[in-house]
Enzyme design. Structure first.
Site, PDB file in Angstrom:
ATOM      1  CB  THR B 126      -6.914  12.865   6.531  1.00 26.54           C
ATOM      2  OG1 THR B 126      -7.053  12.045   5.373  1.00 26.54           O
ATOM      3  CG2 THR B 126      -7.291  12.066   7.762  1.00 26.54           C
ATOM      4  CB  ILE B 157      -0.695  16.195   5.576  1.00 31.16           C
ATOM      5  CG1 ILE B 157      -2.078  16.512   6.148  1.00 31.16           C
ATOM      6  CG2 ILE B 157      -0.534  16.742   4.152  1.00 31.16           C
ATOM      7  CD1 ILE B 157      -3.238  15.719   5.540  1.00 31.16           C
ATOM      8  CB  THR B 158       1.962  11.995   2.366  1.00 26.72           C
ATOM      9  OG1 THR B 158       1.320  10.877   2.954  1.00 26.72           O
ATOM     10  CG2 THR B 158       3.260  11.544   1.696  1.00 26.72           C
ATOM     11  NE  ARG B 269      18.253 -21.362   6.742  1.00 22.83           N
ATOM     12  CZ  ARG B 269      19.101 -21.311   7.763  1.00 22.83           C
ATOM     13  NH1 ARG B 269      20.310 -20.769   7.605  1.00 22.83           N
ATOM     14  NH2 ARG B 269      18.746 -21.784   8.938  1.00 22.83           N
ATOM     15  CG  HIS B 339      13.668 -13.944   4.190  1.00 26.85           C
ATOM     16  ND1 HIS B 339      12.780 -13.925   3.147  1.00 26.85           N
ATOM     17  CD2 HIS B 339      14.807 -13.377   3.714  1.00 26.85           C
ATOM     18  CE1 HIS B 339      13.356 -13.359   2.095  1.00 26.85           C
ATOM     19  NE2 HIS B 339      14.592 -13.026   2.403  1.00 26.85           N
ATOM     20  N   GLY B 340      12.368 -17.085   7.624  1.00 28.49           N
ATOM     21  CA  GLY B 340      12.536 -17.583   8.986  1.00 28.49           C
ATOM     22  C   GLY B 340      12.999 -16.475   9.924  1.00 28.49           C
ATOM     23  CD  GLU B 364      -3.755   7.832  -2.552  1.00 32.90           C
ATOM     24  OE1 GLU B 364      -4.657   8.050  -3.379  1.00 32.90           O
ATOM     25  OE2 GLU B 364      -2.716   8.502  -2.489  1.00 32.90           O
ATOM     26  CD  GLU B 368     -11.893  -2.127   6.286  1.00 35.84           C
ATOM     27  OE1 GLU B 368     -11.173  -1.161   5.957  1.00 35.84           O
ATOM     28  OE2 GLU B 368     -11.428  -3.149   6.824  1.00 35.84           O
TER      29      GLU B 368
END
Ligand SMILES: Cc1cc2nc3c(=O)[nH]c(=O)nc-3n(C[C@H](O)[C@H](O)[C@H](O)COP(=O)(O)OP(=O)(O)OC[C@H]3O[C@@H](n4cnc5c(N)ncnc54)[C@H](O)[C@@H]3O)c2cc1C
Lengths: 254, 381
Positions: B126, B157-158, B269, B339-340, B364, B368
């Site tokens: 990218t 870039i990871t 809860r 979990h509110g 990845e 779309e």
């Protein structure tokens, strides 16, 4: 050439155990089985010795490990045991189990017999020392750290304050609990390679043990979880905290 | 039809589940809060053989199949999405191109290190002006005698800031403007002219680094070329196909974590004098999660299985990635809802799941783009 035999029990995973609320009996159906926890500490101790170059071969022995035993035994192999012996025979009690294991080990030979201090499901703590007795070996219990094998002796520390340092002449047996070490997670390579290690399937009859001699002399006739009685006391008012503290003190909790 | 995992696949999954629960889960919130790269647990993933899980034994890997690879991505993501992405950038995006398109020397040089975690990899496709339309990239690699000279910049870039090896896509044919002129290179990140830019401040996935990379007259030997000149786009897309399986599995893992937290919370809860789980409105949310998580898992396992059978899997991987990421986005939003107010705080993990999952609908190949790929299979090119 120090050979180690490790005793490995397959047991239901009691952490997933549910208790029937009406009968208070444990619900055993559907519980997954696994290698009993403390036995992994015994395996870890053995594998560490081998990594130090002070043991040459580790054999894992399991008896009546259920329908999945052949698969579950791969975990000890992945952790570093070299081979496994999967024993099957009639249902028996602690003394019978110890006899079967001792006979199998006698046939193969071992300088060290490592075992978990007790199993997660029965918590009896008898099999390790019984096997040691049947093999005529000194038995070290509550083993903390294995310092090494030197000059025909196992050097180790024993759990306690202060810890004892001991030397035991080989051949000998030792039991371990979860204080002893941190069992390793085997890497993928070891997991995928475990299936290639030798697994011997042996019946008690192959060992020359007659079925009748294994008949249970001790049997469980009932198993109930303790009733959890709650006091259900409700403290109210602005001094509720003080009331609670006083009640806890009276109970000897605080 | 054999509808079950093999013993090996199950053993791999169980080991990673234990590893993730014991070693990753306890540090996940801290790395998220501090935006720090989890180097210690990343190295542990290497030790355990995860980072090069599909690398054959001859190159120092465990040689596991793609079903196992996908199961690992799910299990890691249950504990922490960032770890799953760090795993994927290495085990899939960096290992894949070398394993599938590298020559013998390249395999021997890089795969053992990538497998053991001795080196970390990144995948640089990218650019700021080239995202979904990856074929339009403008980073150039100009051939000069026995060398290539690279100029340009990459974005998002990871692992970019921590990587030792970069799988780099650059234009070798200066006359071309489309995918045909793109080539792939294996770049040592210590090469002169390789510069790491900022680590992006993101909505989530905070423990995974996402960097800009700059190349200023970076000289590469011709041996750095991966595959042939002009083959780069093919390599990039083939790699993303497998990456989509990983993203689908990771999404499934995040959704599972959100689901498990929600079930536990709903039973615990109490409002109106009874656990909120006794309300049908809550039960239906949980039932929907249960069904869609299982569906997503089956989709990614099918895609992974097809890949293992060496059958076409592009369509299956796109289906899995699209469905799993969108399913998980919904599941994490519902988890916060269940979990509110607690769910909106950092005292509970579900807000992290909700932030972490969003990117799975984007990287990845966006949702779309997945629909585009799927539609191509449905109505023809
Ligand atoms: C955390 C993170 C990690 C990443 N890791 C990596 C990595 O390791 N390596 C790497 O190379 N990249 C990486 N990326 C980049 C990522 O793959 C891109 O962001 C992604 O492909 C989308 O590109 P873009 O951001 O340029 O969006 P654009 O392509 O500009 O898209 C913007 C919007 O337009 C839509 N769109 C675009 N084209 C079309 C079309 N033809 N039809 C319909 N809709 C369309 C998109 O779906 C999207 O909704 C990462 C991104 C992030 C945020």
């Amino acid at each position: 050439m120090v050979k180690i035999a490790v005793l490995v029990k397959m047991a239901p995973d009691v952490t997933q155990l549910k208790i029937d609320p009406t009968t208070l009996a444990p619900r055993m159906e559907g519980l997954p089985w696994k290698v009993s926890d403390f036995d992994k500490n015994a395996i870890e101790a053995a594998v560490k010795l081998k990594e130090k170059g002070q043991a040459t071969k580790i054999t894992a022995y399991t008896f009546n490990g259920g329908p999945n035993a052949l698969n579950l035994i791969k975990e000890p192999l992945a952790m570093g045991c070299d081979e496994a012996v999967v024993l099957t025979g009639p249902d028996t009690d602690g003394s019978g189990i110890a006899r079967v294991l001792a006979e199998a080990i006698k046939k193969d030979g071992a300088d060290l017999v490592f075992a978990g201090e007790m199993s997660i499901d029965r918590i009896a703590g008898e099999v390790g020392p019984r096997v040691a007795a049947l093999l005529g070996m000194p038995s070290l219990v509550n083993t903390q750290e294995v310092l090494g094998v030197e000059g025909g002796k196992l050097k180790a520390t024993r759990d306690g304050e202060p810890a004892e340092t001991v030397e035991v002449a080989l051949p000998c047996a030792a039991t371990f609990n979860d204080e002893a070490n941190k069992p390793r997670l085997p890497a993928l390579m070891q997991i995928l390679g475990a299936g290639k290690k030798p697994i011997r399937q042996v019946k008690t009859s192959d060992l020359g043990i007659a079925d009748a001699t294994l008949a249970r002399k001790m049997a469980m006739t009932g198993n109930k979880a303790p009733k959890q009685e709650r006091k259900n006391i409700l403290f109210t008012g602005t001094d509720a905290a003080e009331q609670l503290a006083a009640a806890l003190k009276k109970e000897g909790v605080a | 039809m054999q509808f079950q995992l093999t013993e090996d696949q199950r053993a791999v999954r169980d080991m990673v589940r234990e590893f993730a629960a014991k070693e990753i889960a306890p540090v996940a919130a801290k790395h998220d809060r501090e935006h720090s790269f989890p180097m210690a647990t990343a190295k542990r993933m290497g030790e355990l053989g995860l980072l090069g899980i599909t690398v054959p034994e001859q190159y120092g890997g465990p040689g596991a199949d793609y079903v196992s690879f996908a199961l690992v991505a799910e299990e890691l993501a249950v504990a922490d999405a960032s770890h799953s992405v760090i795993f994927g950038a290495n085990a899939s995006l960096s290992v894949g191109p070398i394993l599938n398109f590298g020559n013998e020397a390249q395999k021997q040089r890089y795969l053992p290190g990538l497998s053991s975690g001795a080196i970390l990899g990144c995948y640089a496709l990218t650019e700021s002006q080239s995202g979904s339309d990856a074929g339009s990239l403008t980073t150039t690699a100009r051939k000069e005698g026995e060398h290539y000279v690279v100029n340009g910049a990459k974005q998002f870039i990871t692992n970019g800031g921590v990587a030792d090896l970069c799988v780099l896509f650059a234009r070798t044919d200066s006359a071309s403007k489309d995918a045909k002129g793109v080539s792939a290179f294996l770049v040592d990140t210590k090469t002169k002219g390789f510069k790491v830019g900022r680590n992006e401040h993101k909505l989530g996935l905070n423990a995974s680094y996402t960097n800009q990379l700059f190349f200023e007259d970076m000289v590469l030997p011709k041996e750095a070329l991966l595959g042939r000149e002009g083959e780069g786009f093919k390599i990039a897309m083939a790699t993303l196909d497998t990456g989509r399986i990983m993203a689908a599995a990771g999404s499934t893992g995040i959704a599972r974590a959100a689901f498990e937290a929600s079930v536990a919370y709903a039973k615990e809860r109490k409002q109106f004098g009874r656990p909120i789980a006794t309300n049908q409105a809550i039960q239906w949310k949980l039932a929907d999660m249960d069904v869609t998580i299982e569906a997503a898992r089956n989709l990614y396992l099918k895609a992974a299985w097809l890949r293992d059978q060496k059958q076409p899997y592009t369509h299956a991987a796109s289906r899995a990635k699209l469905f799993a990421s969108e399913m998980a986005m919904k599941a994490t939003i519902e988890a916060v809802q269940i979990h509110g107010g607690n769910g909106y705080t950092k005292d509970y993990p579900v807000e992290r799941y909700m932030r972490d999952i969003k990117i799975f609908e984007i990287f990845e190949g966006t949702s779309e783009i997945q629909r585009l790929v799927i539609a191509r299979h449905v109505v023809g090119a």
